[in-house]
Design an enzyme around this catalytic site. Structure first.
Site, short mmCIF file in Angstrom:
data_model
loop_
_atom_site.label_atom_id
_atom_site.label_comp_id
_atom_site.label_asym_id
_atom_site.label_seq_id
_atom_site.Cartn_x
_atom_site.Cartn_y
_atom_site.Cartn_z
N GLY A 111 0.82 -1.22 0.00
CA GLY A 111 0.00 0.00 0.00
C GLY A 111 0.84 1.25 0.00
N ARG A 228 -2.16 -15.85 0.88
CA ARG A 228 -2.50 -15.75 2.31
C ARG A 228 -3.98 -15.37 2.42
NH1 ARG A 228 -2.68 -10.19 3.33
NH2 ARG A 228 -1.57 -8.92 1.81
#
Length: 348
Positions: A111, A228
Site C-alpha cells: 500500500g 495468504r
C-alpha cells in the site's frame, strides 16, 4: 498440522516473527509458492507466461519461467531483476515504452510506495519518493501502465469474490461481495485464471487473486496473487457460508476439500457424502449431484479511519470520546484493543 517446522531465535519478537529478513528467509526455504506468488513482480511474470491478461509494465516481454522437478513453476532471479528499474534514467526509458500515465510501484510496499506519474518531468521526484518511503525494505521497483476508471476485483481461492474498488491511500476502505460490476461470463475467466495460477506453483491454502477491471471495455488485467488469507475474508464468509480460517486449518491438517463440511454445503452436497466434488463441473452427472456455488445475499464491509477533512483527509490521532455501536446478527463491528484498554492505533 505442519508438514515441516523451522526453529527461530527465542526472546523478543524482534528476534523472530517481527524480524522481516528472518521471516522472508524462512518462507523462501520452506516453500516455493510464497516466493513465486508473494512478490508482485514474479507473480505477474507467471501470470503473463500463462496467458493471463496483464497491464503493460516494465516486465511485459519477460516469459522466463522454470518448471522444477518437484512439479511447480518458479521465476529465475535474473528474470525478476530484468523487470525492475534501478535508476531514474532506466525508469524513464521504460515509462516511455509503456506510455504515460504510469504507476511507479514498490514490489513489497503493502500500500506504500505507489506514485502516479503523468509526464516525464514528474518521474524523478516520484521515483526518489518511493525509494525513500520504504528504505528499510529495499523493495524492488517496477513500472506499470495506469488503469484509468478501473475497478479492483478479487477472487477468493477456496470460496467466492470481492469488489475492493473504494480505497484511500491505496488501502481498502469498502469491500463488497459478491461482485456486481462484471458480467458472469467475464468474471468466470478471472476465477479460472486464479485457480490455474495457484496450480502452477502448487499452492495449497487460502489465497486471493486480484484484478483491475474496466467496466467500459469489459476487460480485466491481472494485478497480483496474495498467497495468504486477507483482511476482507469475512465478506466472502458472509455470502458463502464457508469459515475460511477453519477451512485453512483443515487443509493444513491434510483434510481434502471434499471432506470439509462447509465446502460440501457450498456445492449443495450432503455433509455425509463420500464422493469427490467435481470442482470444474466437467462430468455430465455433476449437474445432478451438485450445484455451482452461488453467493447468498450481499455484504458490504467498511473500514473506519481517523482522518482530518480539513487537511486533505490526512490521518489524524486523538481521543475517542464516545462509541455507540448496536451490533446485530447481520451488522457488527470489531476493534483492536491495546493492553491498556484503549483502541489500538495501527498506522497504515
Amino acid at each position: 498440522m505442519a508438514d515441516q517446522y523451522i526453529k527461530v531465535p527465542a526472546g523478543l519478537n524482534n528476534n523472530n516473527y517481527a524480524n522481516v529478513d528472518l521471516i522472508v528467509d524462512v518462507a523462501e526455504r520452506a516453500g516455493s509458492a510464497m516466493r513465486s506468488l508473494g512478490d508482485k513482480i514474479s507473480s505477474t511474470i507467471i501470470a503473463q507466461s500463462a496467458d493471463v491478461p496483464c497491464m503493460a509494465w516494465s516486465g511485459t516481454s519477460i516469459l522466463d519461467t522454470v518448471l522444477l522437478e518437484q512439479g511447480f513453476v518458479t521465476i529465475p532471479d535474473k528474470a525478476c531483476k530484468s523487470a525492475c528499474v534501478t535508476s531514474v534514467m532506466e525508469g524513464l526509458a521504460k515509462a516511455e515504452t509503456i506510455g504515460y500515465p504510469v504507476m511507479i510501484k514498490a514490489s513489497e510496499g503493502g500500500g506504500k510506495g505507489v506514485r502516479k506519474v503523468d509526464h516525464p518531468g514528474a518521474f524523478k521526484n516520484a521515483f526518489h519518493a518511493i525509494a525513500g518511503e520504504i528504505p528499510g525494505a529495499g523493495s524492488p521497483i517496477f513500472i506499470m501502465k495506469l488503469a484509468g476508471q478501473a475497478r479492483h476485483l478479487e477472487v477468493q481461492l477456496l470460496a467466492n469474490q470481492h469488489d475492493c474498488s473504494i480505497q484511500c491511500r491505496h488501502q481498502k476502505i469498502i469491500e463488497e461481495a459478491p461482485i456486481t460490476i462484471a458480467k458472469e461470463d467475464t468474471f468466470e475467466p478471472m476465477e479460472h485464471a486464479a485457480i490455474w495460477l495457484a496450480k502452477l506453483v502448487r499452492y495449497v491454502s487460502a489465497g486471493t487473486a486480484e484484478y483491475l477491471y474496466s467496466h467500459g471495455e469489459d476487460i480485466f488485467f491481472f494485478l497480483e496473487l496474495n498467497p495468504r488469507l486477507q483482511v476482507e475474508h469475512p465478506t466472502t464468509e458472509m455470502v458463502s457460508g464457508v469459515n475460511l480460517p477453519a477451512a485453512q486449518l483443515q487443509v493444513a491438517m491434510g483434510i481434502p476439500l471434499h471432506r470439509i463440511r462447509h465446502i460440501l454445503t457450498l456445492y449443495s452436497v450432503a455433509p455425509n457424502a463420500s464422493s469427490k466434488i467435481d470442482f470444474n463441473m466437467v462430468k455430465p452427472e455433476s449437474n445432478q449431484l451438485q450445484h455451482k456455488p452461488r453467493p447468498k445475499g450481499h455484504v458490504v464491509a467498511v473500514r473506519i479511519t481517523a482522518e482530518n477533512p480539513d487537511t486533505e483527509f490526512k490521518p489524524s490521532s486523538g481521543s475517542l470520546q464516545e462509541l455507540n455501536f448496536h451490533s446485530s446478527t447481520n451488522v457488527w463491528g470489531y476493534f483492536s484493543i491495546s493492553t491498556a484498554g484503549g483502541l489500538r492505533w495501527i498506522p497504515e
